[in-house]
Design an enzyme around this catalytic site. Structure first.
Site, PDB file in Angstrom:
ATOM      1  N   SER A  71       0.798  -1.239   0.000  1.00  0.00           N
ATOM      2  CA  SER A  71       0.000   0.000   0.000  1.00  0.00           C
ATOM      3  C   SER A  71       0.823   1.279   0.000  1.00  0.00           C
ATOM      4  O   SER A  71       0.270   2.355  -0.232  1.00  0.00           O
ATOM      5  CB  SER A  71      -0.952   0.021   1.196  1.00  0.00           C
ATOM      6  OG  SER A  71      -2.167  -0.543   0.819  1.00  0.00           O
ATOM      7  N   LYS A  74       0.473   3.393  -2.941  1.00  0.00           N
ATOM      8  CA  LYS A  74      -0.670   4.304  -3.108  1.00  0.00           C
ATOM      9  C   LYS A  74      -0.219   5.767  -3.067  1.00  0.00           C
ATOM     10  O   LYS A  74      -0.856   6.632  -3.659  1.00  0.00           O
ATOM     11  CB  LYS A  74      -1.727   4.016  -2.037  1.00  0.00           C
ATOM     12  CG  LYS A  74      -2.391   2.627  -2.227  1.00  0.00           C
ATOM     13  CD  LYS A  74      -3.291   2.270  -1.073  1.00  0.00           C
ATOM     14  CE  LYS A  74      -4.216   1.092  -1.331  1.00  0.00           C
ATOM     15  NZ  LYS A  74      -3.672  -0.239  -1.194  1.00  0.00           N
ATOM     16  N   TYR A 195      -2.367  -1.961 -10.849  1.00  0.00           N
ATOM     17  CA  TYR A 195      -2.434  -1.839  -9.392  1.00  0.00           C
ATOM     18  C   TYR A 195      -1.635  -2.967  -8.709  1.00  0.00           C
ATOM     19  O   TYR A 195      -0.836  -2.724  -7.799  1.00  0.00           O
ATOM     20  CB  TYR A 195      -3.898  -1.837  -8.938  1.00  0.00           C
ATOM     21  CG  TYR A 195      -4.069  -1.931  -7.441  1.00  0.00           C
ATOM     22  CD1 TYR A 195      -3.922  -0.818  -6.626  1.00  0.00           C
ATOM     23  CD2 TYR A 195      -4.363  -3.161  -6.836  1.00  0.00           C
ATOM     24  CE1 TYR A 195      -4.058  -0.920  -5.250  1.00  0.00           C
ATOM     25  CE2 TYR A 195      -4.501  -3.265  -5.467  1.00  0.00           C
ATOM     26  CZ  TYR A 195      -4.347  -2.147  -4.669  1.00  0.00           C
ATOM     27  OH  TYR A 195      -4.472  -2.260  -3.307  1.00  0.00           O
ATOM     28  N   TYR A 247      -4.246   3.055   7.636  1.00  0.00           N
ATOM     29  CA  TYR A 247      -5.505   2.302   7.667  1.00  0.00           C
ATOM     30  C   TYR A 247      -6.436   2.884   8.738  1.00  0.00           C
ATOM     31  O   TYR A 247      -6.418   4.070   8.994  1.00  0.00           O
ATOM     32  CB  TYR A 247      -5.261   0.801   7.902  1.00  0.00           C
ATOM     33  CG  TYR A 247      -4.247   0.196   6.984  1.00  0.00           C
ATOM     34  CD1 TYR A 247      -4.456   0.138   5.610  1.00  0.00           C
ATOM     35  CD2 TYR A 247      -3.068  -0.341   7.468  1.00  0.00           C
ATOM     36  CE1 TYR A 247      -3.527  -0.434   4.758  1.00  0.00           C
ATOM     37  CE2 TYR A 247      -2.130  -0.930   6.617  1.00  0.00           C
ATOM     38  CZ  TYR A 247      -2.367  -0.963   5.267  1.00  0.00           C
ATOM     39  OH  TYR A 247      -1.449  -1.525   4.437  1.00  0.00           O
ATOM     40  N   VAL A 265       1.121  -3.844   3.690  1.00  0.00           N
ATOM     41  CA  VAL A 265       1.064  -5.157   4.329  1.00  0.00           C
ATOM     42  C   VAL A 265       2.339  -5.980   4.098  1.00  0.00           C
ATOM     43  O   VAL A 265       2.482  -7.064   4.662  1.00  0.00           O
ATOM     44  CB  VAL A 265      -0.195  -5.963   3.918  1.00  0.00           C
ATOM     45  CG1 VAL A 265      -1.458  -5.308   4.432  1.00  0.00           C
ATOM     46  CG2 VAL A 265      -0.254  -6.185   2.418  1.00  0.00           C
TER      47      VAL A 265
HETATM   48  N1  GLU Z   1      -1.762  -5.312  -2.504  1.00  0.00           N
HETATM   49  C1  GLU Z   1      -2.471  -5.223  -1.285  1.00  0.00           C
HETATM   50  C2  GLU Z   1      -3.965  -5.313  -1.513  1.00  0.00           C
HETATM   51  O1  GLU Z   1      -4.452  -4.704  -2.408  1.00  0.00           O
HETATM   52  C3  GLU Z   1      -2.123  -3.945  -0.606  1.00  0.00           C
HETATM   53  C4  GLU Z   1      -2.762  -3.843   0.723  1.00  0.00           C
HETATM   54  C5  GLU Z   1      -1.984  -3.048   1.707  1.00  0.00           C
HETATM   55  O2  GLU Z   1      -0.774  -3.003   1.743  1.00  0.00           O
HETATM   56  O3  GLU Z   1      -2.684  -2.443   2.495  1.00  0.00           O
HETATM   57  O4  GLU Z   1      -4.651  -5.984  -0.818  1.00  0.00           O
END
Ligand code: GLU
Length: 322
Positions: A71, A74, A195, A247, A265
Site C-alpha cells: 500500500s 498508493k 495496481y 488504515y 502489508v
Molecule cells: N496489494 C495489497 C492489496 O491490495 C495492498 C494492501 C496493503 O498493503 O494495504 O490488498
C-alpha cells in the site's frame, strides 16, 4: 569528541533502543498471508533507516532487505495521477476523507455516492491507478519510484505480483463494482494489473527514507538541489498520509507518533519528518490493523526521544528544526 559526533552516537544508541522495543513486540504481530507469497516473509526481519537533508544517514537492522511496498505504492500512484490527470479530475473521482474502515472495505462505497473516500484505501487507489495518464502507466510508476527513492535498481517482484493477481478477488470485486457505476476509468482487468504490479515493487527501508526525505524537503532532492516534485503535490500527498495513511489506525497513530506516514502489508512504513528528514522502517509482522507492529514500536521511540511529532511545537533533535 565533536558535538556532531556525540550527537551521532546518541542518535545511533536511540536507534538501537528503538530496535529493542520493536523486537520486544514482534510476537504480538503476524505476517500477512492473504496474498500467499507474502506469507514467505521472514517474520524476524526488522530494520530502520533515517536520512537527513544535510546528508546524514542512520540505519540499523534489516534496512537493506527488499520487500514489496504494497500500500505504500498508493502514495506514488497518487503523485502520478496528480501529475498526469490533475487535481480537479482526480478528486472528482476520489475523496479526501479518512474512513475509519478496513483498507479493503466495500461497505462505504454503497452507503455513500460510490466515490471512494480517499486514495489510501484499496478502492481509492484502484480508481487513482485508473486515472494515471501515461502510455505505459506501470513503467511511469516505476520510473517515479526509482527517482524518488534514489535507486535505479528498484524492480517488480514477479512472484508476489502473480500471487496477488491470481488471488485478488476482493480487489476485483471493488474494481468491477466501481466500473459498473462509472467511477473507474479504463477496463477493470487492465487497471487491476497495473495496481497489482504497483503493490509488488520491491523497496528497502533505506529507499523509503530517501523518498520521505524528498517529501520532507517539499519535493527537492537536498543532495543535488533538483526539484523532483511540485510542492503543491507534496502538500496533498503528505496531508493524506497524515489523515489516512495508517488504515483504520490513522487517528491513533497521528496522536501517538504524529508523522505523515504510509504503511503496507509487506511490513514497510514510510514516515515524513518536518524540517528535512525521512524515515523508513521494515518489519513484516503486522498488528490487527495491518501495520508493522515492530515498525510502529520503533517509530514511537524515535518520535518520543527525538521530539518528532509534527505538532510537538519544539525543534526536533534530528535536524534542530520544527
Ligand atoms: N496489494 C495489497 C492489496 O491490495 C495492498 C494492501 C496493503 O498493503 O494495504 O490488498
Amino acid at each position: 569528541m565533536s558535538g556532531q559526533m556525540e550527537n551521532d552516537e546518541w542518535i545511533l544508541a536511540t536507534l538501537e533502543k528503538a530496535m529493542e522495543k520493536g523486537r520486544d513486540v514482534l510476537c504480538e504481530g503476524a505476517v500477512a498471508n492473504y496474498i500467499p507469497e507474502l506469507a514467505k516473509a521472514n517474520p524476524s526481519n526488522l530494520g530502520v533507516c533515517i536520512r537527513t537533508s544535510d546528508g546524514r544517514t542512520y540505519e540499523t537492522g534489516d534496512f537493506d532487505i527488499p520487500f514489496t511496498m504494497q500500500s505504500i505504492s498508493k502514495t506514488f500512484s497518487l503523485i502520478l495521477a496528480l501529475q498526469t490527470a490533475g487535481y480537479e479530475y482526480l478528486f472528482s473521482k476520489v475523496g479526501m476523507e479518512p474512513t475509519g474502515d478496513r483498507f479493503d472495505s466495500i461497505l462505504q462505497l454503497e452507503l455513500k455516492d460510490m466515490r471512494p473516500f480517499n486514495p489510501m484505501i484499496n478502492a481509492g487507489a484502484i480508481v487513482t491507478a485508473g486515472c494515471v495518464r501515461a502510455a505505459n502507466p506501470f513503467q511511469a510508476f516505476l520510473d517515479l519510484v526509482r527517482r524518488l527513492c534514489g535507486n535505479p535498481k528498484i524492480h517488480l517482484n514477479e512472484k508476489v505480483y502473480m500471487s496477488e493477481k491470481s488471488t485478488g478477488t476482493r480487489n476485483r470485486s471493488i474494481a468491477y463494482l466501481l466500473k459498473s457505476v462509472g467511477v473507474l476509468d479504463g477496463e477493470p482487468e487492465d487497471v487491476l494489473d497495473v495496481y497489482f504490479r504497483m503493490c509488488s515493487v520491491m523497496v528497502t527501508a533505506r529507499d523509503l527514507a530517501n523518498y520521505a526525505l524528498i517529501l520532507s524537503c517539499g519535493g527537492v532532492d537536498p543532495a543535488t538541489g533538483e526539484r523532483l516534485l511540485d510542492p503543491q503535490i507534496v502538500k496533498v500527498v503528505t496531508t493524506l498520509m497524515m489523515l489516512c495513511g495508517m488504515y483504520d489506525e490513522s487517528g491513533e497513530y497521528a496522536v501517538k507518533i504524529g508523522l505523515p506516514s504510509k504503511s503496507g502489508v509487506g511490513g514497510g512504513i514510510v514516515a515524513v519528518g518536518e524540517g528535512g528528514y525521512g524515515i523508513g522502517v521494515f518489519g513484516p509482522r503486522l498488528n490487527k490493523k495491518g501495520n508493522s507492529v515492530g515498525g510502529e514500536a520503533i517509530l514511537k521511540v524515535l518520535s518520543d526521544d527525538f521530539l518528532l511529532h509534527t505538532f510537538a511545537g519544539v525543534p526536533n533533535k534530528l535536524t534542530g528544526k520544527s
